[in-house]
Design a protein around this motif. Structure first.
Motif, PDB file in Angstrom:
ATOM      1  N   GLY A 150       7.181-104.553 -60.493  1.00  0.00           N
ATOM      2  CA  GLY A 150       5.824-104.892 -60.091  1.00  0.00           C
ATOM      3  C   GLY A 150       5.671-105.262 -58.628  1.00  0.00           C
ATOM      4  O   GLY A 150       4.557-105.474 -58.156  1.00  0.00           O
ATOM      5  N   VAL A 197       6.585-112.605 -67.410  1.00  0.00           N
ATOM      6  CA  VAL A 197       7.107-112.031 -66.157  1.00  0.00           C
ATOM      7  C   VAL A 197       6.390-110.749 -65.734  1.00  0.00           C
ATOM      8  O   VAL A 197       7.012-109.739 -65.419  1.00  0.00           O
ATOM      9  CB  VAL A 197       8.645-111.804 -66.190  1.00  0.00           C
ATOM     10  N   ASN A 214      12.156-109.725 -62.853  1.00  0.00           N
ATOM     11  CA  ASN A 214      11.054-108.758 -62.786  1.00  0.00           C
ATOM     12  C   ASN A 214       9.700-109.464 -62.825  1.00  0.00           C
ATOM     13  O   ASN A 214       8.729-108.961 -63.374  1.00  0.00           O
ATOM     14  CB  ASN A 214      11.143-107.725 -63.906  1.00  0.00           C
ATOM     15  N   GLY A 215       9.697-110.658 -62.237  1.00  0.00           N
ATOM     16  CA  GLY A 215       8.486-111.476 -62.266  1.00  0.00           C
ATOM     17  C   GLY A 215       7.327-110.846 -61.512  1.00  0.00           C
ATOM     18  O   GLY A 215       6.178-110.952 -61.921  1.00  0.00           O
ATOM     19  N   GLY A 216       7.646-110.220 -60.410  1.00  0.00           N
ATOM     20  CA  GLY A 216       6.604-109.507 -59.680  1.00  0.00           C
ATOM     21  C   GLY A 216       5.692-110.390 -58.849  1.00  0.00           C
ATOM     22  O   GLY A 216       4.775-109.894 -58.205  1.00  0.00           O
ATOM     23  N   THR A 257       4.292-105.055 -65.804  1.00  0.00           N
ATOM     24  CA  THR A 257       4.743-104.593 -64.494  1.00  0.00           C
ATOM     25  C   THR A 257       4.142-105.432 -63.374  1.00  0.00           C
ATOM     26  O   THR A 257       4.853-105.907 -62.498  1.00  0.00           O
ATOM     27  CB  THR A 257       4.338-103.115 -64.280  1.00  0.00           C
TER      28      THR A 257
HETATM   29  K   LIG Z   1       6.656-107.666 -63.550  1.00  0.00           K
END
Ligand SMILES: [K+]
Ligand SMILES: [K+]
Lengths: 451, 451
Positions: free
Chosen positions: B285, B60, B176-178, B396
């Motif tokens: 991110g 992620v 929080n994959g971004g 991030t």
């Molecule tokens: K991320």
């Protein structure tokens, strides 16, 4: 008068004495460097540049915002040499004294590191110690001056010039001062391996730490009278780390620059370039090549080597070789799941490990904060700033050429780094920090998740 | 079958389970991303780029060498969302499980952190735990999808598009994959503070750590029945650190860019730029501005924030907030000469401090080594490489735009960093390291000079 000095010193912590000595030395140096006669005819430099030169000389760093040979008269250069002596030998003496005091605190057994005198922690002991250090250093410098002076007759037309340059080179190398009066460091001797070897030896003797020198002296005396002698754990650790860093630096610089900066050089010249620059990252700061020719990878590695710096109680700065060695040993044993750190049939003290880790982290925080500060005030790349900061903190004196372009704010940041790098973060901390807190209450312990 | 799984799991260390899960997840993801139907018509991407996307999605992180929206079909994007779910929730579950096992080892008292089940460390307990985590995360994602989907009706002409984008945005933020399917992260919403706030909340819920979420849930239940409840030290430490980093990042970005990247912006837009980017450094991110517009000072600070990363047992990476907090507490107490670290009327365990310091130093060594490696293989500035490395290690996903220009070697280095950053250095160490060594002999302790 002695009793006054004695009672004054007794009331001060070692850290306060060291920091006080340096503050005083810098003040005196600034005053000396403002005497008009130190400058060449017609040369005037701004006050902040005199301060910068003073801090750089007292901390034997060698970073400079001015060209020494174009700015200072012969008298000025003698003043500079005197400052280098007080800077280099001063902390060596005080650092060793500090170690003695520490030794006294932790018991008789550990005290044997410095075997000069039973009475060593008294003022008389200190005076003897200073005499001993002075003797050893001045002897090294004298031999260096003689060898270089005679050899420089090949380079200079008269003996006065040859010995003047020999004297300066010897003092600059032994105190790891890193200053030059050639205007381009040791680059004129890039093809002269003899001059380089002498410089490497002088730099190493200055940077390997006074306790090591005195133990070697003791070893030689004992050997003569066929007595048994054991080198202290400190001497073993610091010497091996010193050697390992020298070899590591040489190999890495050689490999990384083989097809880059050394592409058109012979193998032996490449080797000496790598060896000299590696030895000089300990804290020498003299260069036989313009380091900005190096690739980014080499410059990062050199920054790391400068950050580590020289051995404790030496003329060098940085976090120190022992600190680095203890970090490595700690991490190695931690990864193996081993709590007790054994090395050379001795076990390291937990407090020393704690100190090493703290010093390293604080040094890292200090350098990172400086990096952010200089990024705001200066218009230079991260690489140039990081290199300059590590060089200042390690009191090395290498630069990618940005020192003279620094803003006044930037100069102040670099001065603070040279000062802290020289006296050591631990001394600096002990000066600003309080005494050990005594607490009689405890809370229940509770665990938290890490990483 | 359960008994087989049970006996298999019993023979593995938690670290092996976590690393094994990730290795398996990456393999499956690569296979899925090689199905031709995941690509848009006529698009073909090199194998290493599929691997890179898989590692980035499983960890992620969100760093990507390709443009997601131009490369993947709708089916492909659903596959990507599934991978993000397994990546994000997987380690959250396993991390918490790991913590339970650790808890079991150190006594009943400490176990209370996760109060879901008396029988929690059994396999049934694990299944309950996973159910609980899944319930919470899916609920968060569902609410996020509904809010964003309905709101996106303002941006898209039909409800399918609005909810497709809402679903992807919700999953990408919560895990929080971004990743983004807009082709330019959240920059299209730079003026839409509502979308930004929802994203910040989702990112934070994902990054603050599952133990915190479950304690808050427990707190609300207990409050309803008017029972006493004490938050664990872990929850207090990690939440306060999380908040402190958010505020610090916002203030610093705002101050440093006020006259720079934000020079022509209103105060509220500047504030949201700073707030969003600060929140996103925890591990989100997503960006509402092209970060390469930022000044060098801001980029260094952001690199540091990404290096710290998110909380343990969360969807984020880095050294983790608790590790950072323990370092700070250690240094603070060290400088004050205090051995015992007290906070919130609790005392920290020495082993946790030891771990924190080791993790931080090893992470630093890992990132520095990567920096040297990438300096050799890539032709980018130190700033760009450092930013990319911290982003990968912190999972991030921010980038100054160099990801797609990386060499194959560079891609592999970044993949390794994302992998280690995600599973955590400690797990990684426990996997490669041995068991605790038992030694019955000791050497005499000897002190050495530090710093
Ligand atoms: K991320
Ligand atoms: K120097």
């Amino acid at each position: 008068m002695w009793t006054n000095v004695k009672s004054f010193l007794k009331k001060r912590t070692p850290a306060q004495v060291i920091v006080g000595y340096y503050a005083l030395a810098i003040t005196v140096s600034v005053l000396l460097l403002r005497i008009p006669a130190v400058h060449k005819n017609g040369v005037e430099i701004p006050f902040i540049d005199s301060v910068f030169t003073a801090v750089s000389a007292v901390s034997v760093t060698g970073l400079t915002v001015i060209n020494i040979s174009e700015t200072y008269s012969v008298f000025g250069i003698f003043v500079l040499m005197a400052i280098l002596q007080f800077g280099g030998i001063g902390v060596m003496t005080l650092g060793t004294f500090f170690w003695l005091l520490l030794g006294r605190k932790i018991g008789l057994k550990e005290r044997r590191l410095i075997m000069v005198d039973q009475n060593q922690t008294s003022l008389a002991g200190l005076v003897n110690l200073i005499k001993d250090i002075l003797k050893i250093i001045l002897l090294i410098e004298l031999i260096g001056t003689l060898i270089l002076g005679i050899y420089f007759l090949n380079y200079y037309s008269n003996w006065q010039d040859a010995f003047f340059h020999g004297l300066f080179a010897s003092i600059s190398a032994t105190t790891n001062g890193g200053f030059d009066i050639t205007g381009q460091s040791l680059e004129p001797y890039a093809n002269d391996y003899f001059v380089q070897l002498i410089n490497i030896i002088l730099i190493t003797l200055g940077a390997i730490g006074f306790p090591v020198l005195i133990e070697v002296k003791q070893f030689l005396i004992k050997k003569e009278s066929q007595q048994a002698f054991r080198f202290s754990l400190f001497t073993k650790l610091t010497s091996i780390t010193f050697l390992a860093l020298l070899v590591f630096g040489t190999v890495v610089i050689l490999l990384l620059e083989w097809r880059h900066a050394f592409a058109n050089e012979t193998w032996h010249k490449s080797f000496f370039y790598a060896l000299f620059q590696s030895a000089s990252t300990r804290s020498g700061g003299l260069a036989t090549i313009d380091v900005s020719n190096f690739s980014q990878a080499t410059l990062i590695v050199m920054s790391g080597l400068m950050f580590i710096g020289a051995s404790p109680s030496s003329v060098g700065g940085g976090i120190r070789t022992t600190t680095f060695a203890l970090n490595i040993l700690y991490l190695w044993h931690f990864a193996k799941g081993n709590r007790h750190i054994k090395i050379f049939r001795r076990e390291l003290h937990e407090d020393d490990i704690r100190k090493s880790l703290a010093v390293t982290m604080l040094a890292f925080a200090l350098c990172t904060t400086s990096l952010v500060a200089l990024s705001i005030s200066e218009d230079h790349s991260l690489m140039e700033l990081m290199f300059e900061i590590c060089s200042a903190f390690g009191t090395t004196g290498f630069s990618m050429g940005i020192t003279s372009e620094l803003s006044s704010f930037g100069k102040i940041v670099i001065m603070i780094l040279m000062f802290i790098g020289r006296i050591g973060l631990l001394s600096f901390l002990f000066m600003i920090g309080g005494k050990e807190e005594k607490t009689n209450y405890h809370y229940p312990k509770e665990r938290v998740i890490i990483g």
